[in-house]
Design a protein around this motif. Structure first.
Motif, PDB file in Angstrom:
ATOM      1  N   MET A  44       0.954  -1.339   0.156  1.00 14.65           N
ATOM      2  CA  MET A  44       0.133  -0.011   0.000  1.00 14.65           C
ATOM      3  C   MET A  44       0.767   1.310   0.022  1.00 14.65           C
ATOM      4  O   MET A  44       1.752   1.558   0.806  1.00 14.65           O
ATOM      5  N   TYR A  45       0.593   2.263  -0.832  1.00 10.55           N
ATOM      6  CA  TYR A  45       0.927   3.609  -0.597  1.00 10.55           C
ATOM      7  C   TYR A  45      -0.357   4.140  -0.186  1.00 10.55           C
ATOM      8  O   TYR A  45      -1.452   4.495  -0.776  1.00 10.55           O
ATOM      9  N   PRO A  46      -0.132   4.632   1.166  1.00  9.79           N
ATOM     10  CA  PRO A  46      -1.501   5.087   1.981  1.00  9.79           C
ATOM     11  C   PRO A  46      -1.950   6.581   1.262  1.00  9.79           C
ATOM     12  O   PRO A  46      -1.779   7.465   2.181  1.00  9.79           O
ATOM     13  N   ASP A  47      -2.409   6.659   0.192  1.00  7.26           N
ATOM     14  CA  ASP A  47      -2.933   7.887  -0.478  1.00  7.26           C
ATOM     15  C   ASP A  47      -3.837   7.572  -1.450  1.00  7.26           C
ATOM     16  O   ASP A  47      -3.835   6.051  -1.843  1.00  7.26           O
ATOM     17  N   ALA A  48      -4.490   8.266  -2.269  1.00 12.71           N
ATOM     18  CA  ALA A  48      -5.331   8.156  -3.299  1.00 12.71           C
ATOM     19  C   ALA A  48      -4.732   7.390  -4.401  1.00 12.71           C
ATOM     20  O   ALA A  48      -3.553   7.631  -4.514  1.00 12.71           O
ATOM     21  N   TYR A  49      -5.510   6.707  -5.356  1.00 14.34           N
ATOM     22  CA  TYR A  49      -4.748   5.908  -6.254  1.00 14.34           C
ATOM     23  C   TYR A  49      -4.074   6.873  -7.301  1.00 14.34           C
ATOM     24  O   TYR A  49      -2.929   6.542  -7.661  1.00 14.34           O
ATOM     25  N   GLU A  50      -4.370   8.096  -7.587  1.00 14.21           N
ATOM     26  CA  GLU A  50      -3.716   9.147  -8.485  1.00 14.21           C
ATOM     27  C   GLU A  50      -2.500   9.543  -8.104  1.00 14.21           C
ATOM     28  O   GLU A  50      -1.563   9.784  -8.835  1.00 14.21           O
ATOM     29  N   VAL A  51      -2.159   9.193  -6.516  1.00 12.69           N
ATOM     30  CA  VAL A  51      -0.833   9.811  -6.056  1.00 12.69           C
ATOM     31  C   VAL A  51      -0.177   8.313  -5.669  1.00 12.69           C
ATOM     32  O   VAL A  51       1.423   8.282  -5.866  1.00 12.69           O
ATOM     33  N   GLY A  52      -0.823   7.256  -5.387  1.00 17.43           N
ATOM     34  CA  GLY A  52      -0.173   5.954  -5.097  1.00 17.43           C
ATOM     35  C   GLY A  52       0.219   5.210  -6.271  1.00 17.43           C
ATOM     36  O   GLY A  52       1.494   4.526  -6.134  1.00 17.43           O
ATOM     37  N   LEU A  53      -0.251   5.321  -7.407  1.00 11.39           N
ATOM     38  CA  LEU A  53      -0.045   4.198  -8.495  1.00 11.39           C
ATOM     39  C   LEU A  53       1.326   4.661  -9.114  1.00 11.39           C
ATOM     40  O   LEU A  53       2.311   3.885  -9.204  1.00 11.39           O
ATOM     41  N   PRO A  54       1.692   5.891  -9.290  1.00 11.57           N
ATOM     42  CA  PRO A  54       2.988   6.130  -9.920  1.00 11.57           C
ATOM     43  C   PRO A  54       4.106   6.017  -8.922  1.00 11.57           C
ATOM     44  O   PRO A  54       5.289   6.173  -9.387  1.00 11.57           O
ATOM     45  N   HIS A 262       1.354  11.739 -12.215  1.00 13.34           N
ATOM     46  CA  HIS A 262       2.543  11.816 -12.897  1.00 13.34           C
ATOM     47  C   HIS A 262       2.392  11.038 -14.212  1.00 13.34           C
ATOM     48  O   HIS A 262       2.114   9.703 -14.219  1.00 13.34           O
ATOM     49  N   GLU A 263       2.186  11.375 -15.472  1.00 10.40           N
ATOM     50  CA  GLU A 263       1.710  10.779 -16.740  1.00 10.40           C
ATOM     51  C   GLU A 263       3.108  10.472 -17.506  1.00 10.40           C
ATOM     52  O   GLU A 263       3.167  10.931 -18.586  1.00 10.40           O
ATOM     53  N   ARG A 264       4.013   9.572 -16.936  1.00  7.73           N
ATOM     54  CA  ARG A 264       5.006   9.324 -17.779  1.00  7.73           C
ATOM     55  C   ARG A 264       5.688   8.065 -17.325  1.00  7.73           C
ATOM     56  O   ARG A 264       5.497   7.733 -16.139  1.00  7.73           O
ATOM     57  N   MET A 265       6.721   7.578 -17.947  1.00  4.34           N
ATOM     58  CA  MET A 265       7.729   6.454 -17.341  1.00  4.34           C
ATOM     59  C   MET A 265       8.962   6.975 -16.889  1.00  4.34           C
ATOM     60  O   MET A 265       9.389   7.995 -17.402  1.00  4.34           O
ATOM     61  N   SER A 266       8.987   6.540 -15.435  1.00  6.69           N
ATOM     62  CA  SER A 266      10.300   6.989 -14.898  1.00  6.69           C
ATOM     63  C   SER A 266      11.435   6.072 -14.908  1.00  6.69           C
ATOM     64  O   SER A 266      11.244   4.907 -14.485  1.00  6.69           O
ATOM     65  N   VAL A 267      12.680   6.464 -14.726  1.00  3.12           N
ATOM     66  CA  VAL A 267      13.772   5.647 -14.545  1.00  3.12           C
ATOM     67  C   VAL A 267      14.776   6.476 -13.592  1.00  3.12           C
ATOM     68  O   VAL A 267      15.080   7.552 -13.574  1.00  3.12           O
ATOM     69  N   GLU A 268      14.949   5.674 -12.569  1.00  4.51           N
ATOM     70  CA  GLU A 268      15.842   6.062 -11.280  1.00  4.51           C
ATOM     71  C   GLU A 268      17.253   6.099 -11.856  1.00  4.51           C
ATOM     72  O   GLU A 268      17.896   4.901 -11.989  1.00  4.51           O
ATOM     73  N   ILE A 269      17.935   7.061 -12.195  1.00  3.10           N
ATOM     74  CA  ILE A 269      19.265   7.187 -12.784  1.00  3.10           C
ATOM     75  C   ILE A 269      20.249   6.933 -11.830  1.00  3.10           C
ATOM     76  O   ILE A 269      21.554   6.520 -12.253  1.00  3.10           O
ATOM     77  N   PHE A 270      20.198   7.503 -10.495  1.00  2.78           N
ATOM     78  CA  PHE A 270      21.060   7.212  -9.382  1.00  2.78           C
ATOM     79  C   PHE A 270      20.321   7.373  -7.967  1.00  2.78           C
ATOM     80  O   PHE A 270      19.501   7.871  -7.938  1.00  2.78           O
ATOM     81  N   ARG A 271      20.902   6.688  -6.889  1.00  3.61           N
ATOM     82  CA  ARG A 271      20.250   6.888  -5.671  1.00  3.61           C
ATOM     83  C   ARG A 271      21.277   7.358  -4.672  1.00  3.61           C
ATOM     84  O   ARG A 271      22.551   6.931  -4.885  1.00  3.61           O
ATOM     85  N   GLY A 272      20.639   7.911  -3.763  1.00  7.71           N
ATOM     86  CA  GLY A 272      21.885   8.678  -2.921  1.00  7.71           C
ATOM     87  C   GLY A 272      21.924  10.048  -3.364  1.00  7.71           C
ATOM     88  O   GLY A 272      21.972  10.452  -4.517  1.00  7.71           O
ATOM     89  N   CYS A 273      22.604  10.822  -2.344  1.00  5.09           N
ATOM     90  CA  CYS A 273      23.271  12.211  -2.638  1.00  5.09           C
ATOM     91  C   CYS A 273      24.091  12.703  -1.578  1.00  5.09           C
ATOM     92  O   CYS A 273      23.531  12.498  -0.535  1.00  5.09           O
ATOM     93  N   THR A 274      25.168  13.022  -2.099  1.00  5.02           N
ATOM     94  CA  THR A 274      26.124  13.493  -1.124  1.00  5.02           C
ATOM     95  C   THR A 274      26.512  15.072  -1.252  1.00  5.02           C
ATOM     96  O   THR A 274      27.488  15.794  -0.547  1.00  5.02           O
ATOM     97  N   ARG A 275      25.664  15.967  -1.877  1.00 10.59           N
ATOM     98  CA  ARG A 275      25.677  17.362  -1.591  1.00 10.59           C
ATOM     99  C   ARG A 275      25.774  17.988  -0.297  1.00 10.59           C
ATOM    100  O   ARG A 275      26.296  18.842  -0.242  1.00 10.59           O
ATOM    101  N   GLY A 276      24.958  17.141   0.518  1.00 10.41           N
ATOM    102  CA  GLY A 276      25.198  17.668   1.824  1.00 10.41           C
ATOM    103  C   GLY A 276      24.164  18.765   2.402  1.00 10.41           C
ATOM    104  O   GLY A 276      24.533  19.434   3.328  1.00 10.41           O
ATOM    105  N   CYS A 277      23.150  19.035   1.507  1.00  8.48           N
ATOM    106  CA  CYS A 277      22.194  20.051   2.089  1.00  8.48           C
ATOM    107  C   CYS A 277      21.492  19.568   3.350  1.00  8.48           C
ATOM    108  O   CYS A 277      21.092  18.428   3.603  1.00  8.48           O
ATOM    109  N   ARG A 278      21.771  20.512   4.502  1.00  4.75           N
ATOM    110  CA  ARG A 278      21.551  20.089   5.630  1.00  4.75           C
ATOM    111  C   ARG A 278      20.154  19.801   6.105  1.00  4.75           C
ATOM    112  O   ARG A 278      19.805  19.062   7.294  1.00  4.75           O
ATOM    113  N   PHE A 279      19.340  20.458   5.456  1.00  4.57           N
ATOM    114  CA  PHE A 279      17.779  20.187   5.718  1.00  4.57           C
ATOM    115  C   PHE A 279      17.062  18.861   4.974  1.00  4.57           C
ATOM    116  O   PHE A 279      16.087  18.607   5.250  1.00  4.57           O
TER     117      PHE A 279
END
Length: 640
Positions: A44-54, A262-279
């Motif tokens: 489950m993505y605990p939100d409506a279908y339109e948010v959860g499906l993508p 989101h009406e598109r196909m998505s590809v995760e091109i990398f995971r993680g980030c080391t920019r170090g934005c503190r927020f």
């Protein structure tokens, strides 16, 4: 056997809004034979279908699990209040959209939380499914209720309602959990539910709240969190998937039946980030950086487009323009799909990573929409505090290039309520927007230049350097934003060209209460749910007054209040509710970075500089994986 509830559900659908979201049968969805599988997941993505499906997380786990022999995974989403009322009236339980089976019949009910504002939706789903809301009331006939996603890095506010939580990447984790459940079932369920949870906890990678006791000091702070039975680890570690090319999911992305966010196909091109934005919690908890190779991205795009028919590809990550081969990726994909007119998009672009060649490749086959940048802070000083190393000159130079090359619209994201922020820091957002418009008019020779300023309230998050910071009250946030709005609107020359969007401070206070809360906050969540709280992430359903009234009813019993959790600054010595959950980040390193923030000291990205000892790589036995690979994205057909 589990029976489909669709005959009962179908009779209710003519009476609700958007009935299409409940019928299932999407392209690339999977329905497996119930009797042929021995471990069954409801995701489950605990939100409506339109948010959860993508949602990529759920889509990936759905596919990873369904690829396994003898394992099935089905999806369920939050039902809107109109259907909820009818389901209660006609005794129809929470169901999956794939084959409309009752969620209560599955072995695992897995929920992915990317925001804390989905907690009341979880309680709605549990109640509709006939699963006791509190974990202590469940028997071995009920599913194991498991939380994942970014909000699960502090699951303490919902600890009473969870059987377990997994922090970090889910791909390998769900397979490990499946194996443990299968072995326990094959052995005849020895020791019942308690033994199954103990086997999960013993791995050191699954957090089971019931096996930990929280002790409090007289002033309300936590004294310590201790395991209450032997064999349970003192700390639970996050999962990290290395070599993303070995996990090219989703291979068959779901194509929604109803309109989604989101009406598109998505590809995760990398995971993680080391920019170090503190927020940025997402950047901190997903370290280290792991890039997908240019050829791996190309294969995923090829398979995904063939499987879906989408006309746009989103290249996703926390900072997509930082991929070491982003220029080659964008050019290679634009070349490859020029005839098919497949558009490419990045979620937002770092000011200092933007270049016009990249922007032109991204828009070559699609429509040229606005560009989005996130300076986050209005003044140079506050950007040093949050470690967002972007100067106003950088921004003006970047937008100047964009406007000079035919773009007409730029959107800028900022936050209000950052640590040490003053009114002046926020008012400088108005100056920046004016300078952007002035530069755009100058280089383009046109007056139809637009700049939209979008502002969100800052919420301190666990596992970040700002986890100790006080949060700005809702009243102060609103007052600061009102001053900025008046300044922008009062500018006769430029004001009409600047769009201004902001959220008031109230939802941020509730999010802050939930994000840094401990187990005592469970009583507030339960009271809000009992009072009708649903879909708190939606402005039209959110009620600040309801949350505050429920907090005033429940928290005094514990000697604390909302301000204690939100606007109070923490000290180094304080035990934080999530300290026993190991994101890999060294707590001393986080504290030092918090002190650097207060000193307005910036820290470089460790991708390109020596290590700063944040702790992740040695502690998690991981390392940064980046290119360049030296390979090119080849055309799919040989051109004669």
């Amino acid at each position: 056997m589990s029976e489909s509830v669709f005959p009962q559900l179908e009779a209710l659908l003519p009476h609700v809004q958007k009935p299409i979201q409940y019928v299932g049968g999407e392209l690339n969805s999977t329905v497996k034979e119930w009797a042929e599988c021995d471990v069954r997941w409801a995701l489950m993505y605990p939100d409506a279908y339109e948010v959860g499906l993508p949602n990529q997380g759920v889509m990936i786990l759905y596919e990873v699990l369904n690829e396994q022999e003898g394992v099935l995974a089905e999806r369920t989403y939050s039902v809107w209040p109109d259907l909820e009322a009818l389901m209660r009236e006609h005794k129809v339980p929470q169901f999956t959209v794939d084959s409309h089976r009752p969620v209560g019949d599955f072995d695992v009910f897995g929920l992915s939380f990317s925001t804390e504002l989905g907690y009341t939706n979880m309680l709605t789903a549990l109640d509709l499914a006939g699963i006791p809301l509190e974990a202590k009331d469940r028997t071995e006939d009920h599913p194991v209720v498991l939380a994942g996603g970014h909000a699960a890095f502090n699951p303490e506010p919902i600890a009473d309602f969870l059987d377990c939580a997994v922090i970090g990447d889910g791909e390998q984790a769900v397979l490990d959990i499946t194996r443990i459940i299968r072995a326990w079932k094959d052995e005849g369920r020895p020791g019942g539910r308690d033994e199954l949870l103990f086997r999960l906890a013993r791995t050191g990678n699954v957090y089971v709240p019931k096996f930990y006791d929280v002790e409090y000091l007289g002033d309300g702070r936590i004294a310590r969190v201790v395991p209450n039975r032997s064999g349970v680890p003192w700390r639970v570690s996050k999962h990290t998937v290395m070599d993303l090319d070995e996990w090219p999911y989703p291979k068959q992305p779901l194509v929604p039946l109803a309109e989604t966010v989101h009406e598109r196909m998505s590809v995760e091109i990398f995971r993680g980030c080391t920019r170090g934005c503190r927020f940025c919690q997402a950047g901190m908890i997903t370290r280290p950086v792991r890039e997908r190779s240019i050829t791996g991205i190309g294969e995923m795009v090829d398979k995904g487009l063939k499987a879906t028919g989408f006309e746009e590809v989103g290249l996703l990550s926390l900072s997509s323009a930082d991929h070491t081969e982003i220029g080659d990726v964008a050019k290679g994909l634009a070349d490859r799909y020029e005839e098919d007119k497949i558009g490419l998009s990045l979620p937002s672009t770092r000011v200092d990573a933007f270049n016009i060649d990249l922007a032109n490749e991204l828009t070559r086959n699609g429509r040229r929409s606005g560009l989005t940048f996130a300076p986050e802070g209005g003044s140079e000083r506050i950007r040093k505090v949050i470690n967002k190393m972007v100067s106003e000159e950088d921004l003006i130079r970047t937008v100047s290039t964009a406007y000079g090359n035919g773009w007409r619209q730029v959107k800028l994201y900022f936050m209000c309520g950052l640590p040490t922020e003053t009114d002046e820091d926020v008012l400088q957002i108005g100056d920046m927007a004016v300078n952007v418009i002035a530069e755009g008019r100058k280089v383009s020779g046109q007056n139809d230049i637009r700049c939209t300023v979008s502002i969100g309230g800052f919420v301190p998050k666990p596992h970040t350097p700002f986890q100790w910071a006080p949060q700005l009250s809702a009243e102060e946030t609103d007052a600061r934003l009102t001053k900025l709005r008046d300044k922008i609107r009062g500018d006769k020359k430029y004001g009409r060209s600047i769009g201004f969007r902001y959220h008031d401070g109230k939802p941020g206070i509730v999010e802050g209460l939930l994000s840094r809360g401990d187990r005592r906050i469970g009583a507030v969540i339960r009271a809000v749910y009992d009072d009708g709280g649903r879909f708190d992430g939606w402005r039209e359903h959110f009620s600040y007054d309801r949350w505050m009234e429920c907090a005033e009813k429940t928290l005094p019993d514990f000697g604390v209040d909302v301000d204690w959790y939100t606007t109070r600054e923490r000290t180094y010595e304080e035990v934080l509710p999530w300290d026993h959950l190991d994101s890999g980040l060294d707590k001393d390193w986080l504290w030092e970075d918090w002190q650097d923030a207060l000193d307005e000291t910036e820290v470089e990205d460790c991708r390109w500089t020596p290590c700063f000892d944040c702790g992740v790589c040695p502690q998690m036995d991981t390392h940064i994986q980046i290119g360049p690979t030296g390979k090119k994205l080849l055309p799919l057909t040989v051109v004669k």
